[in-house]
Write an enzyme that holds these catalytic residues in place. Structure first.
Site, short mmCIF file in Angstrom:
data_model
loop_
_atom_site.label_atom_id
_atom_site.label_comp_id
_atom_site.label_asym_id
_atom_site.label_seq_id
_atom_site.Cartn_x
_atom_site.Cartn_y
_atom_site.Cartn_z
N HIS A 1 -9.11 -5.82 12.19
CA HIS A 1 -9.63 -5.89 10.82
C HIS A 1 -11.05 -6.45 10.84
CE1 HIS A 1 -10.02 -6.06 6.66
NE2 HIS A 1 -8.91 -6.69 6.31
N PHE B 1 -8.74 -9.73 -0.53
CA PHE B 1 -8.27 -10.97 -1.14
C PHE B 1 -8.86 -11.08 -2.55
CE2 PHE B 1 -7.27 -13.89 2.76
CZ PHE B 1 -6.12 -13.15 2.98
N GLU C 1 0.83 -1.21 0.00
CA GLU C 1 0.00 0.00 0.00
C GLU C 1 0.87 1.26 0.00
OE1 GLU C 1 -3.82 2.03 2.28
OE2 GLU C 1 -2.81 0.31 3.20
#
Length: 430
Positions: A358, A416, A332
């Site tokens: 998360h 994902f 990122e």
């Protein structure tokens, strides 16, 4: 094209059962991560999670619906009801006479929904795992105790049920959609709702994400892939985005729902506006099931900025996806550098996941909500646990509460399968 604004926010997270409690926890640098209490995690590699604390679904659903629906639907419904109350689209339930029965209160909510903007609104809710908790519980009961399957198991665990149930509760007749794009689910849901409003298809939407993945199946599966932190003895420091000692993400549960409205409609009814939702970009890495690719992420950021007609030099803040995985965070950071060049060193960056963990499909929705509040209040919430910044993640991290007049911000979500989703939010100016 029509302009879209955010007028309502609802959330349930490991830091609080409403958005204000969550915001307060974030500004204080508190961690919502602890040892798992929902089941016995013995034998699992990762035995920590971000669980909701003292959440009572019966405050939002009937006892019958609580029994029939998966917890991810409970969380989504709670966040949605709080969001529409916050937006002033229905009276707060506490303002509906306490002397009335629950059925009478529901009848009043339904009447208010039908008569107002909600009647034609859309509901779009993202989820990564849907009813995984209910499915695990049902299968375990069937195999170990011969317990029969519930007639509601399949309907309550399907990913679209969060949106469908909210639509039934609030009597909305617009689109009711469930979106599943892994960790980008909530952000994609908000982005697709944004496009519908901007095009004139609908005037308002409830959009966000919800997940309830704290079960042996999810923790075991993610753990087997090597994606989870193993700091079991120090849970509050386990989620450490951009720190060189990070060793994986921490699974969390919760929901975030925003009320999105067409600007003229919102102004016409005198709504309070948090900020403008100005752009949305999505892309596919077309690369790998679990490994991210900075080119794909950078493409989504560029598309979102182009969609919003916002220049790179106008961006003041990035709410990073930053899950605390070794590969994810550095990828990122590389994507941000590809888009912003030398300016990447100036833009303030933080990650809510350092405290919330998360929340999978709910993460992007809650992070969009926090970004909206950041713009509205002029305060950036910090990231915690950055004890030794990773040189591969050389961004301008915010590790203390920072006052900042923010004109434009982006919120990143990468899932994902290489699914990328980015939102651009701006300070509202009529």
């Amino acid at each position: 094209m029509k302009r879209v604004v955010i007028t309502g926010i609802g959330a349930v997270t490991p830091l609080g059962n409403d958005i204000e409690s969550t915001w307060n926890g974030l500004t204080k640098g508190l961690s919502g991560i602890q040892g798992i209490s929902k089941f016995d995690p013995s034998g699992l590699r990762s035995r920590i999670a971000g669980e909701l604390r003292n959440f009572n679904p019966e405050a939002y659903l009937s006892k019958k619906d609580v029994l029939r629906l998966d917890p991810f639907v409970h969380y989504a419904a709670a966040a949605a009801l709080m969001a529409v109350e916050d937006a002033g689209l229905i009276k707060k339930r506490s303002a509906i006479s306490g002397q009335r029965s629950e059925q009478q209160k529901e009848t009043e909510i339904n009447r208010l929904s039908k008569e107002g903007l909600l009647g034609s609104a859309g509901v779009i809710i993202g989820s990564s795992r849907g009813g995984i908790t209910s499915m695990e519980k049902a299968l375990e009961g069937h195999l170990t105790r011969g317990k029969p399957f519930s007639a509601y198991l399949m309907s309550s665990s399907t990913i679209n049920m969060a949106a469908s149930y909210i639509s039934m509760r609030l009597v909305t007749k617009g689109p009711a959609l469930g979106i599943s794009t892994a960790c980008a689910s909530g952000t994609n849901a908000i982005g697709e709702a944004f496009k519908m409003i901007r095009s004139g298809e609908i005037a308002a939407a409830l959009a966000g994400g919800a997940d309830a993945p704290i079960c042996r199946l999810a923790l075991g599966g993610y753990g087997a892939s090597g994606a989870l932190s193993r700091r079991n003895e120090d849970p509050e420091k386990a989620s450490r985005p951009f720190d060189r000692g990070r060793d994986g993400f921490v699974v969390s549960e919760g929901a975030g729902v925003l009320v999105l409205e067409e600007m003229v409609s919102a102004l016409g009814r005198g709504a309070d506006i948090y900020c403008e939702l100005a752009g949305y970009g999505t892309s596919s890495d077309a690369f790998h099931q679990t490994k991210p690719d900075s080119d794909g992420e950078a493409l989504a950021i560029k598309k979102a900025l182009n969609d919003a007609r916002v220049l790179t030099e106008e961006v003041d803040y990035i709410n990073a996806h930053a899950t605390s995985t070794p590969v994810g965070d550095s990828t990122e950071a590389a994507a941000v550098r590809k888009v912003f060049g030398d300016r990447a060193a100036e833009i303030h960056v933080s990650s809510c996941k350092s405290m919330l963990g998360h929340m999978l499909g709910a993460a992007g929705a809650v992070e969009a909500a926090i970004t909206a509040l950041t713009i509205h209040r002029g305060v950036i919430t910090p990231g915690i646990n950055i004890e030794g910044p990773d040189p591969a993640c050389d961004l301008n991290f915010v590790d203390v509460v920072t006052d900042k007049n923010i004109q434009a911000a982006i919120s990143n979500s990468f899932g994902f399968g290489g699914v990328n989703a980015v939102l651009v939010l701006k300070k509202f100016e009529e």
